[in-house]
Write a protein that holds these residues in place. Structure first.
Motif, PDB file in Angstrom:
ATOM      1  N   ASP A  74      57.054   6.458  -9.903  1.00  0.00           N
ATOM      2  CA  ASP A  74      55.937   5.920  -9.131  1.00  0.00           C
ATOM      3  C   ASP A  74      55.420   5.012  -9.681  1.00  0.00           C
ATOM      4  O   ASP A  74      54.984   3.809  -9.179  1.00  0.00           O
ATOM      5  CB  ASP A  74      54.972   7.190  -8.686  1.00  0.00           C
ATOM      6  CG  ASP A  74      55.461   8.132  -7.900  1.00  0.00           C
ATOM      7  OD1 ASP A  74      56.642   7.836  -7.106  1.00  0.00           O
ATOM      8  OD2 ASP A  74      54.830   9.110  -7.682  1.00  0.00           O
ATOM      9  N   ARG A  78      55.195   1.080  -8.397  1.00  0.00           N
ATOM     10  CA  ARG A  78      53.744   0.616  -8.354  1.00  0.00           C
ATOM     11  C   ARG A  78      53.519  -1.006  -8.969  1.00  0.00           C
ATOM     12  O   ARG A  78      53.343  -1.971  -8.272  1.00  0.00           O
ATOM     13  CB  ARG A  78      52.556   1.227  -8.787  1.00  0.00           C
ATOM     14  CG  ARG A  78      51.332   0.834  -8.607  1.00  0.00           C
ATOM     15  CD  ARG A  78      49.972   1.562  -8.914  1.00  0.00           C
ATOM     16  NE  ARG A  78      50.477   1.941 -10.309  1.00  0.00           N
ATOM     17  CZ  ARG A  78      49.751   3.270 -10.762  1.00  0.00           C
ATOM     18  NH1 ARG A  78      49.001   3.730  -9.979  1.00  0.00           N
ATOM     19  NH2 ARG A  78      49.963   3.808 -11.793  1.00  0.00           N
ATOM     20  N   ARG A  96      42.949   0.145  -2.624  1.00  0.00           N
ATOM     21  CA  ARG A  96      42.774   1.157  -1.705  1.00  0.00           C
ATOM     22  C   ARG A  96      44.055   1.933  -1.396  1.00  0.00           C
ATOM     23  O   ARG A  96      44.198   3.065  -0.776  1.00  0.00           O
ATOM     24  CB  ARG A  96      42.103   0.876  -0.324  1.00  0.00           C
ATOM     25  CG  ARG A  96      40.441   0.503  -0.580  1.00  0.00           C
ATOM     26  CD  ARG A  96      39.759  -0.114   0.595  1.00  0.00           C
ATOM     27  NE  ARG A  96      40.436  -1.208   1.020  1.00  0.00           N
ATOM     28  CZ  ARG A  96      39.946  -1.680   2.460  1.00  0.00           C
ATOM     29  NH1 ARG A  96      39.173  -1.233   3.136  1.00  0.00           N
ATOM     30  NH2 ARG A  96      40.577  -2.844   2.764  1.00  0.00           N
ATOM     31  N   LEU A  97      45.097   1.150  -1.451  1.00  0.00           N
ATOM     32  CA  LEU A  97      46.633   1.641  -1.353  1.00  0.00           C
ATOM     33  C   LEU A  97      46.895   2.730  -2.225  1.00  0.00           C
ATOM     34  O   LEU A  97      46.658   2.556  -3.371  1.00  0.00           O
ATOM     35  CB  LEU A  97      47.487   0.591  -1.374  1.00  0.00           C
ATOM     36  CG  LEU A  97      47.960  -0.321  -0.147  1.00  0.00           C
ATOM     37  CD1 LEU A  97      48.887  -1.494  -0.486  1.00  0.00           C
ATOM     38  CD2 LEU A  97      48.317   0.311   0.923  1.00  0.00           C
ATOM     39  N   SER A  98      47.273   3.743  -1.663  1.00  0.00           N
ATOM     40  CA  SER A  98      47.601   5.142  -2.553  1.00  0.00           C
ATOM     41  C   SER A  98      48.980   4.861  -3.097  1.00  0.00           C
ATOM     42  O   SER A  98      49.747   4.127  -2.629  1.00  0.00           O
ATOM     43  CB  SER A  98      47.612   6.466  -1.668  1.00  0.00           C
ATOM     44  OG  SER A  98      48.637   6.465  -0.840  1.00  0.00           O
ATOM     45  N   ILE A  99      49.267   5.568  -4.295  1.00  0.00           N
ATOM     46  CA  ILE A  99      50.552   5.330  -4.840  1.00  0.00           C
ATOM     47  C   ILE A  99      51.740   5.883  -3.711  1.00  0.00           C
ATOM     48  O   ILE A  99      52.835   5.229  -3.657  1.00  0.00           O
ATOM     49  CB  ILE A  99      50.676   6.157  -6.209  1.00  0.00           C
ATOM     50  CG1 ILE A  99      51.948   5.881  -6.471  1.00  0.00           C
ATOM     51  CG2 ILE A  99      50.380   7.694  -5.906  1.00  0.00           C
ATOM     52  CD1 ILE A  99      52.135   4.395  -7.184  1.00  0.00           C
ATOM     53  N   LYS A 100      51.451   6.607  -2.963  1.00  0.00           N
ATOM     54  CA  LYS A 100      52.169   7.405  -1.992  1.00  0.00           C
ATOM     55  C   LYS A 100      52.492   6.327  -0.803  1.00  0.00           C
ATOM     56  O   LYS A 100      53.750   6.071  -0.460  1.00  0.00           O
ATOM     57  CB  LYS A 100      51.756   8.861  -1.414  1.00  0.00           C
ATOM     58  CG  LYS A 100      51.850   9.635  -2.152  1.00  0.00           C
ATOM     59  CD  LYS A 100      51.561  11.081  -1.647  1.00  0.00           C
ATOM     60  CE  LYS A 100      51.476  12.414  -2.681  1.00  0.00           C
ATOM     61  NZ  LYS A 100      51.402  13.624  -1.927  1.00  0.00           N
ATOM     62  N   GLN A 101      51.753   5.539  -0.481  1.00  0.00           N
ATOM     63  CA  GLN A 101      51.703   4.391   0.376  1.00  0.00           C
ATOM     64  C   GLN A 101      52.700   3.175  -0.280  1.00  0.00           C
ATOM     65  O   GLN A 101      53.435   2.709   0.323  1.00  0.00           O
ATOM     66  CB  GLN A 101      50.349   3.727   0.840  1.00  0.00           C
ATOM     67  CG  GLN A 101      49.694   4.654   1.840  1.00  0.00           C
ATOM     68  CD  GLN A 101      48.427   4.366   2.089  1.00  0.00           C
ATOM     69  OE1 GLN A 101      47.515   3.765   1.005  1.00  0.00           O
ATOM     70  NE2 GLN A 101      47.723   4.414   3.483  1.00  0.00           N
ATOM     71  N   ASN A 124      44.961   3.659   7.515  1.00  0.00           N
ATOM     72  CA  ASN A 124      45.217   4.681   6.740  1.00  0.00           C
ATOM     73  C   ASN A 124      46.530   5.314   7.016  1.00  0.00           C
ATOM     74  O   ASN A 124      46.496   6.790   7.319  1.00  0.00           O
ATOM     75  CB  ASN A 124      43.976   5.674   6.774  1.00  0.00           C
ATOM     76  CG  ASN A 124      44.031   6.592   5.497  1.00  0.00           C
ATOM     77  OD1 ASN A 124      44.661   6.289   4.574  1.00  0.00           O
ATOM     78  ND2 ASN A 124      43.430   7.710   5.696  1.00  0.00           N
ATOM     79  N   SER A 126      50.128   7.537   6.691  1.00  0.00           N
ATOM     80  CA  SER A 126      50.869   8.207   5.997  1.00  0.00           C
ATOM     81  C   SER A 126      52.195   7.491   5.396  1.00  0.00           C
ATOM     82  O   SER A 126      52.464   6.595   6.117  1.00  0.00           O
ATOM     83  CB  SER A 126      50.967   9.399   6.527  1.00  0.00           C
ATOM     84  OG  SER A 126      52.142   9.372   7.566  1.00  0.00           O
TER      85      SER A 126
END
Length: 144
Positions: A74, A78, A96-101, A124, A126
């Motif tokens: 991950d 990133r 604001r982007l999450s690691i999963k996104q 937002n 998923s």
């Protein structure tokens, strides 16, 4: 290599997912069963407790190792996607982007990547929604 898409992008390692993980659980279950039978027969529980401990140690280790490998992947993704975003737009990706996104966005082609990043933040989305909205899939055959 076969072309990748949303339907076939997930990967598994058969020896890990279908052999090692079940074997860990089976070993733990047999160790606990052995301890119960020893207790019912009034035998010493020293060996049984040792077997349970070893089975538990191995099972937990397998899951932690998998978790650590995924976290390292991950972080690498990133960094790669941040560089790609900077190369394509001249700006860093929105924090604001999450690691999963971000991990899901790696499948987007360069043409749709910046707009999909913005859409992911605004709606937002998923990771599954992001992957399903990709029009031009960029394969990633390295992540397991």
């Amino acid at each position: 290599m076969k072309s990748q898409s949303f339907k076939n992008h997930t990967r598994s390692v058969p020896l890990f997912h279908y052999f090692l993980v079940p074997l860990c659980f089976i070993t733990f279950i047999f160790a606990v069963s052995n301890a119960i039978f020893d207790a019912l027969r009034g035998e010493s529980l020293f060996t049984s407790i040792l077997l349970i401990s070893i089975a538990l140690i191995v099972t937990i280790t397998v899951f932690f190792l998998r978790s650590f490998v995924c976290k390292v992947q991950d972080r690498a993704i990133r960094a790669e996607e941040s560089l790609r975003h900077f190369t394509l737009t001249g700006t860093l990706p929105d924090p604001r982007l999450s690691i999963k996104q971000i991990v899901a966005l790696r499948f987007a082609s360069d043409e749709e990547f910046p707009s999909l990043c913005n859409k992911a933040i605004q709606k937002n989305m998923s990771p599954n929604e992001i992957k399903q909205s990709i029009q031009s899939w960029k394969a990633d055959h390295d992540r397991v």
